[in-house]
Design a protein around this motif. Structure first.
Motif, short mmCIF file in Angstrom:
data_model
loop_
_atom_site.label_atom_id
_atom_site.label_comp_id
_atom_site.label_asym_id
_atom_site.label_seq_id
_atom_site.Cartn_x
_atom_site.Cartn_y
_atom_site.Cartn_z
N UNK A 102 7.75 -5.71 13.35
CA UNK A 102 7.05 -5.62 12.06
C UNK A 102 7.29 -6.87 11.22
N UNK A 103 8.56 -7.33 11.25
CA UNK A 103 8.90 -8.54 10.46
C UNK A 103 8.09 -9.73 10.94
N UNK A 104 8.00 -9.87 12.27
CA UNK A 104 7.32 -11.06 12.82
C UNK A 104 5.80 -10.93 12.77
N UNK A 105 5.32 -9.72 12.51
CA UNK A 105 3.87 -9.52 12.48
C UNK A 105 3.30 -9.22 13.86
N UNK A 106 4.17 -9.18 14.86
CA UNK A 106 3.72 -8.87 16.22
C UNK A 106 3.12 -7.46 16.23
N UNK A 107 3.76 -6.61 15.47
CA UNK A 107 3.23 -5.24 15.27
C UNK A 107 2.59 -5.22 13.89
N UNK A 108 1.26 -5.18 13.81
CA UNK A 108 0.60 -5.30 12.50
C UNK A 108 0.76 -4.03 11.62
N UNK A 109 0.78 -4.26 10.33
CA UNK A 109 0.80 -3.14 9.38
C UNK A 109 -0.63 -2.63 9.20
N UNK A 110 -0.76 -1.37 8.91
CA UNK A 110 -2.09 -0.84 8.61
C UNK A 110 -2.47 -1.27 7.19
N UNK A 111 -3.75 -1.18 6.91
CA UNK A 111 -4.26 -1.66 5.62
C UNK A 111 -3.57 -1.00 4.42
N UNK A 112 -3.24 0.29 4.58
CA UNK A 112 -2.66 1.02 3.43
C UNK A 112 -1.13 1.06 3.50
N UNK A 113 -0.54 0.09 4.21
CA UNK A 113 0.92 0.08 4.34
C UNK A 113 1.51 -1.24 3.84
N UNK A 114 2.75 -1.18 3.44
CA UNK A 114 3.49 -2.42 3.13
C UNK A 114 4.85 -2.32 3.81
N UNK A 115 5.48 -3.48 4.01
CA UNK A 115 6.76 -3.50 4.71
C UNK A 115 7.90 -3.25 3.73
N UNK A 116 8.68 -2.23 3.98
CA UNK A 116 9.79 -1.91 3.08
C UNK A 116 11.01 -2.79 3.33
N UNK A 117 12.02 -2.62 2.48
CA UNK A 117 13.25 -3.41 2.62
C UNK A 117 13.91 -3.17 3.99
N UNK A 118 13.67 -2.00 4.58
CA UNK A 118 14.25 -1.70 5.89
C UNK A 118 13.36 -2.17 7.04
N UNK A 119 12.36 -3.03 6.72
CA UNK A 119 11.42 -3.58 7.73
C UNK A 119 10.63 -2.52 8.46
N UNK A 120 10.35 -1.43 7.77
CA UNK A 120 9.48 -0.39 8.35
C UNK A 120 8.31 -0.15 7.39
N UNK A 121 7.15 0.28 7.92
CA UNK A 121 5.97 0.45 7.07
C UNK A 121 6.08 1.64 6.10
N UNK A 122 5.65 1.38 4.87
CA UNK A 122 5.59 2.43 3.84
C UNK A 122 4.15 2.60 3.38
N UNK A 123 3.83 3.81 2.91
CA UNK A 123 2.48 4.07 2.40
C UNK A 123 2.33 3.49 1.01
N UNK A 124 1.23 2.74 0.79
CA UNK A 124 1.01 2.12 -0.52
C UNK A 124 0.75 3.18 -1.60
N UNK A 125 0.23 4.32 -1.14
CA UNK A 125 -0.19 5.33 -2.11
C UNK A 125 0.99 6.20 -2.57
N UNK A 126 1.76 6.71 -1.62
CA UNK A 126 2.81 7.64 -2.03
C UNK A 126 4.22 7.05 -1.85
#
Ligand SMILES: [Zn+2]
Length: 289
Positions: free
Chosen positions: A11-35
């Motif tokens: 996720x950090x390297x972008x090799x695994x892309x984030x979905x449009x409604x996600x952002x990368x959290x401090x723990x380098x895992x995807x979080x939902x932008x909405x909730x």
């Protein structure tokens, strides 16, 4: 399988892309932008992670499931109502749209308690006998009970003696009333409604043979439900006593009806039909007719 570490790296390297409604959290895992909840569940040992729904996705899934359940319940209700043979005129009869007057208030309260206590009604096999003069709304009241029971997943048949007898004579003529036929269903259903009870025996002196035959068949059906301990709801223009005194119905039948009718509800006259007539007459008058 990817370990948690590999996943975070991807996720950090972008090799695994984030979905449009996600952002990368401090723990380098995807979080939902909405909730703002994480979309990955990390196992107890901290080694692995699996994709899960965030809070708002879970909420959405729950809503869809509820909607699905509601639609299924409604479909099943329509299906049961079709099978119940309840007449078109009474298909939408229900307690919320009923016209309540000081004359029928008590009867409607009793009818509501009846369906509210469905489990006890079934357990103790509580039947009803609703009677009153023409146009007091007996059919409407019992149709309300029927619809409410259908909604509560009960299989009901709403019929009258004339229809029952038609089916029986049809079966004698080889047209059959097999296992799926009306009589079999009246015997087997959770609740049977017999509307306008007794009407068929008016003027029975004129045709003693057919009336005797009708009585025998009626007794047979009632007996089956009685023995199976299943509730039956009668509506009639006649009180139970009048079934003998006015219609001269066989005593054994009346006794059976009396036993099956745990509660007797009398409807006092409001003459709903003449209300309709009055309204119509007013309309006609305004039209200059
Ligand atoms: Zn979310």
């Amino acid at each position: 399988m990817t370990t948690l570490k590999q996943l975070q790296e991807a996720f950090r390297s972008g090799e695994e892309p984030l979905r449009e409604d996600e952002y990368l959290g401090d723990d380098s895992l995807p979080y939902c932008k909405k909730c703002n909840t994480r979309r990955w569940f990390v196992t107890d040992d901290g080694k692995w992670a699996i994709r899960v729904m965030c809070d708002c996705q879970a909420e959405e899934a729950r809503k869809q499931e509820d909607e699905e359940k509601r639609r299924k319940h409604l479909d099943e209700f329509y299906n049961r109502r079709e099978l119940s043979l309840l007449g078109n005129r009474y298909k939408n009869a229900n307690f919320t749209t009923a016209t309540i007057t000081s004359n029928n208030l008590e009867a409607f309260e009793k009818a509501k308690s009846y369906v509210k206590n469905l489990q006890e009604v079934l357990k103790y096999n509580i039947g009803l006998y609703v009677y009153g003069d023409n146009s007091t709304g007996k059919t409407y009241l019992t149709a309300c009970i029927c619809n409410e029971l259908l909604w509560r997943k009960q299989n009901c048949i709403y019929t009258n003696l004339a229809s029952m007898l038609d089916y029986i004579s049809a079966s004698y003529n080889g047209r059959g009333d097999g296992k799926g036929g009306l009589l079999a269903r009246i015997k087997a259903c959770d609740f049977a409604f017999i509307d306008d009870f007794g009407k068929e025996f008016l003027g029975r002196e004129a045709q003693p043979t057919s009336s005797k035959w009708a009585e025998e068949k009626l007794f047979e059906v009632l007996n089956e439900r009685y023995n199976a301990q299943k509730p039956t709801i009668f509506s009639s223009n006649y009180s139970i006593g009048e079934l003998i005194s006015v219609l001269g119905l066989d005593k054994a039948i009346v006794e059976r009806v009396n036993e099956m009718a745990t509660r007797v509800i009398k409807l006092e006259g409001d003459d709903f039909r003449s209300d309709v007539c009055k309204r119509k007459s007013e309309i006609a008058k305004r039209l200059g007719i």
